[in-house]
Design an enzyme around this catalytic site. Sequence first.
Site, PDB file in Angstrom:
ATOM      1  CG  ASP A   1      -0.684  -7.241  -0.720  1.00 57.30           C
ATOM      2  OD1 ASP A   1       0.179  -7.321  -1.602  1.00 57.30           O
ATOM      3  OD2 ASP A   1      -0.528  -6.599   0.346  1.00 57.30           O
TER       4      ASP A   1
ATOM      5  CD  GLU B   1       8.344  -7.398   0.174  1.00 56.80           C
ATOM      6  OE1 GLU B   1       8.640  -7.968   1.243  1.00 56.80           O
ATOM      7  OE2 GLU B   1       7.183  -7.078  -0.121  1.00 56.80           O
TER       8      GLU B   1
ATOM      9  CG  HIS C   1       5.666  -6.443   9.517  1.00 55.29           C
ATOM     10  ND1 HIS C   1       4.730  -7.174   8.836  1.00 55.29           N
ATOM     11  CD2 HIS C   1       6.235  -5.625   8.605  1.00 55.29           C
ATOM     12  CE1 HIS C   1       4.752  -6.833   7.565  1.00 55.29           C
ATOM     13  NE2 HIS C   1       5.657  -5.885   7.391  1.00 55.29           N
TER      14      HIS C   1
ATOM     15  CG  ASP D   1       2.849  -8.174  11.679  1.00 54.44           C
ATOM     16  OD1 ASP D   1       2.469  -7.032  11.388  1.00 54.44           O
ATOM     17  OD2 ASP D   1       3.518  -8.910  10.920  1.00 54.44           O
TER      18      ASP D   1
ATOM     19  CD  GLU E   1       4.191  -8.199  -2.196  1.00 56.67           C
ATOM     20  OE1 GLU E   1       4.893  -8.258  -1.176  1.00 56.67           O
ATOM     21  OE2 GLU E   1       3.116  -7.605  -2.246  1.00 56.67           O
TER      22      GLU E   1
ATOM     23  CG  ASP F   1       6.449 -11.219   0.328  1.00 60.90           C
ATOM     24  OD1 ASP F   1       7.034 -12.162   0.890  1.00 60.90           O
ATOM     25  OD2 ASP F   1       6.234 -10.124   0.887  1.00 60.90           O
TER      26      ASP F   1
ATOM     27  CG  HIS G   1       5.834  -5.237  -4.232  1.00 59.37           C
ATOM     28  ND1 HIS G   1       6.692  -5.296  -3.159  1.00 59.37           N
ATOM     29  CD2 HIS G   1       4.604  -5.086  -3.703  1.00 59.37           C
ATOM     30  CE1 HIS G   1       6.003  -5.174  -2.028  1.00 59.37           C
ATOM     31  NE2 HIS G   1       4.727  -5.065  -2.343  1.00 59.37           N
TER      32      HIS G   1
HETATM   33  C1  XUL Z   1       3.988  -4.163   1.394  1.00 58.69           C
HETATM   34  C2  XUL Z   1       4.657  -5.454   1.606  1.00 58.69           C
HETATM   35  C3  XUL Z   1       5.088  -5.740   3.001  1.00 58.69           C
HETATM   36  C4  XUL Z   1       6.379  -6.481   3.093  1.00 58.69           C
HETATM   37  C5  XUL Z   1       6.909  -6.633   4.492  1.00 58.69           C
HETATM   38  O1  XUL Z   1       3.635  -3.924   0.099  1.00 58.69           O
HETATM   39  O2  XUL Z   1       4.794  -6.219   0.703  1.00 58.69           O
HETATM   40  O3  XUL Z   1       4.075  -6.439   3.638  1.00 58.69           O
HETATM   41  O4  XUL Z   1       6.267  -7.745   2.542  1.00 58.69           O
HETATM   42  O5  XUL Z   1       7.027  -5.427   5.147  1.00 58.69           O
HETATM   43 CO    CO Z   2       5.500  -8.163   0.647  1.00 62.47          CO
END
Ligand code: XUL
Ligand code: CO
Length: 440
Positions: A308, A231, A100, A103, A267, A295, A270
């Site tokens: 995560d 995403e 990002h 970051d 992800e 992800d 998610h």
């Molecule tokens: C948040 C997430 C983020 C995105 C990028 O849940 O997954 O880190 O991957 O903004």
């Molecule tokens: Co993510």
Amino acid sequence: MYEKITIPTIRFEGAESQNPLAFHYYDAEREILGKPMKDHLKFAMSWWHTLCAGGTDMFGRATFDKSFGAVPDTMEHAKAKVDVGFAFMEKLRIPYFCFHDMDLVPESDDINETNARLDEISDYILEKMQKTGIKCLWGTANMFSNPRYMNGAGSTNSAEVYTFAAAQIKKALDLTVKFGGEGYVFWGGREGYETLLNTDVKFEQENIARLMRMAVEYGRSIGFTGDFYIEPKPKEPMKHQYDFDAATAIGFLRQYGLDKDFKLNIEANHATLAGHTFQHELRISAINGMLGSIDANQGDLLLGWDTDEFPCNVYDATMCMYEVLKAGGFVHGGLNFDAKSRRPSNTMEDLVQSYILGMDTFALGLIKAAALIEDGRLDRFVEARYASFKTGIGAKIIRGETTLQELSDYACAKKKPEAPSSGRQEYLQAVVNSVLFGEG
Ligand code: XUL
Ligand code: CO
């Protein structure tokens, strides 16, 4: 140059090795289905979790000191993170990173100053990229941390804030192109609502689409040839997020004519928050030509938020790589470890170990997915399951040559249908187990 931490070089030693600081399955050059593992997997380091997150949660402060010998939130610190990040990727042979904008540098109150800092750090990063050959998988703009985004970025009620979102996206795209990044991600962390009582959903969704359209136009104008990604995530931090899941995001992209430029970044955690399996989200993306990037992490099914975690579930990783292989592999995408070590795992060695775990899990997943495909029993079963559509009335339906009247006449003449065949789920699950675990 920050040199106080030592990161050992991680080598492949094989499954029998008990060395915790070695790969047990990830053998970068090993060929799987005619391609080296590293090209199938395209691993990426997440800048935010790896170099920024110290384990802060709403009950406690950081447990992992990531100042790396510098004063936090200074440009010296930003550079130390670059030094550590590249050393980390080199030692673990991670070929890509994802970032990002926020970051990379401490954010100033004045966006012009932030942009100047981004220019400085990106020159420094580019130098390291050229020296090491490490590449950028994707970039993104953090449009959820700054309080100005409390009502959203593209979905905000404030036109002023909307322009700041646009400015951040512009700069993040500039950086992504500068790094030769293969993708650009939109994760709509604040793009949703807390209550419908104060929200014009249609207006907000149209504004998000406008912002994405402008991003595509700008990105293409500066030579970005990679994929844009949405995403999907159903909730957290917002009560409801518009990019709820793959099917919702695909509908949105098609509705606003963005589907030629966008794919999805799926992800694992998610997916489960949306009440789906990881494999489901990948399959829905793939059959719509929208499987872009991944992800790679995992959630905890007993918890209702995004944990995560580094992936250790070989079964899920296998089904993930099965979908990726079936879809023909990654084009611009890869496997980004959007994952963090648990809060009490607070040493550099834990971080190295976390990536080893994640990379080995997906290497094993790839090996097993290829074995499932080579075994062929799943494919053969699915093929045979739809055999009634290969001939006779079934083939006519598929050719689009039937009417409802004709089918009704057919059914009435038959009086009752032949019984459909068994789904044989338990047999298929046993097949997967036998491929995963062998004869025992
Ligand atoms: C948040 C997430 C983020 C995105 C990028 O849940 O997954 O880190 O991957 O903004
Ligand atoms: Co993510």
